[in-house]
Design a protein around this motif. Structure first.
Motif, mmCIF file in Angstrom:
data_model
loop_
_atom_site.group_PDB
_atom_site.id
_atom_site.type_symbol
_atom_site.label_atom_id
_atom_site.label_comp_id
_atom_site.label_asym_id
_atom_site.label_seq_id
_atom_site.Cartn_x
_atom_site.Cartn_y
_atom_site.Cartn_z
ATOM 1 N N ASP A 139 0.832 -1.208 0.000
ATOM 2 C CA ASP A 139 0.000 0.000 0.000
ATOM 3 C C ASP A 139 0.865 1.255 0.000
ATOM 4 O O ASP A 139 0.607 2.207 -0.751
ATOM 5 C CB ASP A 139 -0.925 -0.012 1.228
ATOM 6 C CG ASP A 139 -1.918 1.121 1.225
ATOM 7 O OD1 ASP A 139 -2.677 1.244 0.237
ATOM 8 O OD2 ASP A 139 -1.935 1.891 2.218
ATOM 9 N N TYR A 140 1.908 1.264 0.817
ATOM 10 C CA TYR A 140 2.817 2.408 0.894
ATOM 11 C C TYR A 140 3.513 2.648 -0.443
ATOM 12 O O TYR A 140 3.584 3.777 -0.921
ATOM 13 C CB TYR A 140 3.849 2.179 2.004
ATOM 14 C CG TYR A 140 4.922 3.225 2.066
ATOM 15 C CD1 TYR A 140 4.672 4.474 2.624
ATOM 16 C CD2 TYR A 140 6.197 2.975 1.548
ATOM 17 C CE1 TYR A 140 5.654 5.451 2.675
ATOM 18 C CE2 TYR A 140 7.185 3.927 1.592
ATOM 19 C CZ TYR A 140 6.914 5.173 2.149
ATOM 20 O OH TYR A 140 7.893 6.130 2.192
ATOM 21 N N ILE A 141 4.019 1.569 -1.043
ATOM 22 C CA ILE A 141 4.701 1.697 -2.333
ATOM 23 C C ILE A 141 3.729 2.201 -3.396
ATOM 24 O O ILE A 141 4.074 3.076 -4.200
ATOM 25 C CB ILE A 141 5.327 0.345 -2.751
ATOM 26 C CG1 ILE A 141 6.507 0.023 -1.817
ATOM 27 C CG2 ILE A 141 5.788 0.378 -4.203
ATOM 28 C CD1 ILE A 141 7.039 -1.393 -1.961
ATOM 29 N N LYS A 143 1.064 4.084 -2.991
ATOM 30 C CA LYS A 143 0.771 5.503 -2.743
ATOM 31 C C LYS A 143 1.947 6.379 -3.134
ATOM 32 O O LYS A 143 1.737 7.482 -3.655
ATOM 33 C CB LYS A 143 0.385 5.724 -1.281
ATOM 34 C CG LYS A 143 -0.988 5.208 -0.948
ATOM 35 C CD LYS A 143 -1.352 5.447 0.491
ATOM 36 C CE LYS A 143 -2.749 4.921 0.754
ATOM 37 N NZ LYS A 143 -3.130 5.042 2.136
ATOM 38 N N ARG A 144 3.166 5.918 -2.923
ATOM 39 C CA ARG A 144 4.344 6.709 -3.338
ATOM 40 C C ARG A 144 4.403 6.835 -4.848
ATOM 41 O O ARG A 144 4.685 7.903 -5.368
ATOM 42 C CB ARG A 144 5.630 6.064 -2.821
ATOM 43 C CG ARG A 144 5.855 6.413 -1.359
ATOM 44 C CD ARG A 144 7.241 6.146 -0.944
ATOM 45 N NE ARG A 144 8.191 6.954 -1.708
ATOM 46 C CZ ARG A 144 9.477 6.968 -1.479
ATOM 47 N NH1 ARG A 144 9.980 6.224 -0.540
ATOM 48 N NH2 ARG A 144 10.270 7.710 -2.201
ATOM 49 N N LYS A 145 4.130 5.748 -5.538
ATOM 50 C CA LYS A 145 4.143 5.777 -7.011
ATOM 51 C C LYS A 145 3.043 6.691 -7.539
ATOM 52 O O LYS A 145 3.239 7.416 -8.494
ATOM 53 C CB LYS A 145 3.978 4.372 -7.584
ATOM 54 C CG LYS A 145 5.230 3.546 -7.517
ATOM 55 C CD LYS A 145 5.025 2.184 -8.167
ATOM 56 C CE LYS A 145 6.304 1.386 -8.112
ATOM 57 N NZ LYS A 145 6.149 0.060 -8.724
ATOM 58 N N SER A 147 1.717 9.271 -6.019
ATOM 59 C CA SER A 147 1.996 10.683 -5.741
ATOM 60 C C SER A 147 3.074 11.269 -6.663
ATOM 61 O O SER A 147 3.105 12.458 -6.898
ATOM 62 C CB SER A 147 2.413 10.858 -4.276
ATOM 63 O OG SER A 147 3.666 10.288 -4.044
ATOM 64 N N ARG A 148 3.936 10.393 -7.174
ATOM 65 C CA ARG A 148 4.971 10.838 -8.095
ATOM 66 C C ARG A 148 4.421 11.025 -9.509
ATOM 67 O O ARG A 148 4.989 11.733 -10.297
ATOM 68 C CB ARG A 148 6.112 9.837 -8.161
ATOM 69 C CG ARG A 148 6.937 9.808 -6.908
ATOM 70 C CD ARG A 148 8.087 8.850 -7.073
ATOM 71 N NE ARG A 148 8.860 8.793 -5.861
ATOM 72 C CZ ARG A 148 9.800 7.912 -5.649
ATOM 73 N NH1 ARG A 148 10.068 7.005 -6.573
ATOM 74 N NH2 ARG A 148 10.466 7.924 -4.527
#
Length: 149
Positions: A139-141, A143-145, A147-148
């Motif tokens: 989930d964290y990965i 969301k990071r992708k 947002s980028r």
């Protein structure tokens, strides 16, 4: 539905295996079955046999934890198959050990592992926590992708 199916399956398998151990293996007796070592141990404490004698208190805490998870599932924003599986394993394990603690004041452990003597409920909780960690990392990965992106 998956959550309830997994939790119920874990509780049933856990309780059946504990009943079989209580009936067929004396406390402290070691046996080997299919290359797996078993010994019958009764633990009135918590993990690693800490706080012996407080089994019923830990049973109440386990049931409060289950209620908390059920509440979280209703109100939580995190959903999906991985979350349902994870929480099903954790809740099934908590109920399995909680039932033992409330009825007997102790938990029947019998599966010998390098980290001690455990039971099916303990292994289900470990698997559930591992799935939960994987869920949060993915989930964290994601969301990071996003947002980028």
């Amino acid at each position: 539905m998956l959550f309830y199916a997994i939790a119920l399956f874990i509780v049933l398998v856990d309780q059946v295996t504990k009943i079989l151990v209580r009936i067929h293996v004396d406390v402290g007796e070691n046996i080997s079955l299919w290359g797996i070592r078993f010994t019958h141990y009764e633990n009135s404490g918590m993990a690693s046999s800490l706080f012996q004698g407080y089994g019923r208190l830990f049973g109440v805490i386990a049931m409060m934890f289950v209620i908390g998870v059920l509440y979280y599932r209703r109100s939580g924003t995190r959903k999906g198959v991985m979350m349902e599986c994870s929480l099903g394993f954790i809740v099934g394990g908590a109920i399995g050990n909680g039932v033992d603690r409330l009825i007997y004041g102790e938990v029947t452990d019998f599966i010998i592992r390098s980290g001690g003597i455990l039971n099916v409920a303990d292994h289900a909780i470990e698997l559930g926590v591992l799935l939960l960690l994987i869920y949060f990392v993915v989930d964290y990965i994601g969301k990071r992708k996003a947002s980028r992106g």
